[in-house]
Scaffold this active site. Sequence first.
Site, short mmCIF file in Angstrom:
data_model
loop_
_atom_site.label_atom_id
_atom_site.label_comp_id
_atom_site.label_asym_id
_atom_site.label_seq_id
_atom_site.Cartn_x
_atom_site.Cartn_y
_atom_site.Cartn_z
N SER A 121 0.83 -1.21 0.00
CA SER A 121 0.00 0.00 0.00
C SER A 121 0.86 1.26 0.00
CB SER A 121 -0.90 0.01 1.23
OG SER A 121 -0.12 -0.07 2.40
N HIS A 142 -3.35 -3.48 -5.47
CA HIS A 142 -3.62 -3.09 -4.09
C HIS A 142 -5.10 -3.22 -3.76
CE1 HIS A 142 -3.96 0.24 -0.88
NE2 HIS A 142 -3.69 -0.91 -0.30
N GLU A 154 -6.46 -0.74 -6.62
CA GLU A 154 -5.52 0.15 -7.30
C GLU A 154 -4.52 -0.73 -8.08
OE1 GLU A 154 -5.21 4.14 -4.55
OE2 GLU A 154 -4.15 2.38 -3.83
N ASN A 192 -4.17 6.00 -0.10
CA ASN A 192 -3.34 6.21 1.09
C ASN A 192 -2.65 7.56 1.10
OD1 ASN A 192 -4.09 3.80 2.13
ND2 ASN A 192 -2.16 2.75 1.84
#
Length: 596
Positions: A121, A142, A154, A192
């Site tokens: 991540s 991800h 992702e 993130n």
Amino acid sequence: MAREFNTVGVVGLGTMGAGIVEVFARNGIDAVAVEISEPALERGRATLAGSTDRAVAKGKLAAADRDALHERVHFAVGLNALHSVDLVIEAVPEHLDLKQRIFAELDRVCRPDTILATNTSSLSVTEISVATTRPNQVIGIHFFNPAPVMKLVEVVRTVVTAPEVVADVEALCARLGKVDVTINDRAGFIANALLFGYLNHAVGMFESHYATREDIDAAMKLGCGLPMGPLALMDLIGLDTAYEILDTMYRRGGRDRRHAPVPLLKQMVTAGLLGRKSGRGFYTYERPGSPKVVPDEATPVATEAALADGARAIAKVGVVGSGTMATGIIEVFAKAGYEVVSVTRGAEKSAKVCEAVKTSLNKGVVRGKLAETDRDAALGRISWSATLDHLADVDLVVEAVIEELSVKKALFASLDEICKPGVVLATTTSSLPVIEVAMATHRPADVVGLHFFNPAQVMPLVEVIRTIRTSPEATATARAVCAALGKTGVVCGDRSGFIVNALLFPYLNDAVKMLEASYSTADDIDHAMKLGCGYPMGPFELLDVVGLDVSLAIQRELYLELREPGFAPAPLLEHLVTAGYLGRKTRRGFRDHSHR
């Protein structure tokens, strides 16, 4: 034609790894689930069984489908079991050297055409890929936690990832029923990178005793409609994981101070306070791994008596102003049983406000949310005036005039002369310093901020702002009034943006900077935050609703007060405002709304 993946390997069977195994097996794809030892393998098997059993118990999965799902999973110790799979996804802890060792070994074990993927991540997919002799076949996939539920994936390509590998993985995501956003390899990717700056900022707020953990979390849930407050979310993610992600993003992402982990975070990790998994983080849990919060020494005493301790009796309330906020606040107080004196600058404005309140109350009756008798009683409690002198006998004044400091200071100086002693004077400002307004009076101890959210009739949150001169009695009175209105009052200090705007707008500004850097599209960024983080609106949807001019003004206030380089308004936001693209109200902002 996209490549058909028949067998997929997953390395690491923690919460994420076991969840990814479940996603593939649910969608008819055979999975080889690999761990480092038998005990770790058994824990992974138990995690998968627990998740599928819960799905059956909730009626979301048939027992026969669960059994078929388990038959598709082959558990094994060691990477050699992955010699014939089509795709491997690695989901081990976020340590670069560990991931590089695993990828070097996978490169040796797997077929030459096998795609190697990492679920990292925050780490560099490029740095992981160079541990292999096939970096063109390495990609980031991800997933978000919990993987069986969360729709977003992702897909992270490096500068050397082959286009056909990207296309094959995108087709696989569609087969799994996921929404993919494809992006380049950058620290934190989309979700993130936007989420952790906000979480770190919230920890900093808590560390400085600006507000309690409960009030910070309640503010973001009730003020922004988020599924969880930031500190509860940190506990869920794991404070050690959050620390690693922030530290990596700080080092990889241009050393933005907003990603430098707040010192308290390191201290808590060192002390073993890791969140839910250890049973204690920002909150205390029933047992390690339990989601149930139990009271501890920091839990506030929430009895009515405690709330009203030191509060003054309030029966009659004055509301000054004629805009949307003032109208909503008048209605809220009148419906809650308070006598209300509405003061505007002239009979014409009073008539307008009166009409707006009646219309809103009538809507409540039509929708079945308000009885006709209650509507009539509420209207009967309101008196309309065009002079401040009629506030001479009220117990509380709520000011909701234009956001200009000079106007508010002049008004408070007048209220100081007119109102009786002991009256609490409240400003609804969302961005100005409350202390500046308070010092326009000779009674700063009686002045508080009461920041209602729009529409006041609906939004359950009120921020109660105490200045360094506000008395405990005035704060207690404001909190008791919020409770009597059926609102949740959260108490904070007198700093720019208070809780909600101070946490929300830097996140929105970061999203604009991400778009400005051409890292991703507005649609993909909005998708990432809605599907990956459960936000009710993406940042660009929200900016267009709030108004880009309003957003820019708030961001400028935050930057002026905190002087944090990361808070400087994004140039793209300034350019759009200069061009008159202010969002929905001008039919053009980040998106064109002229045809909607």
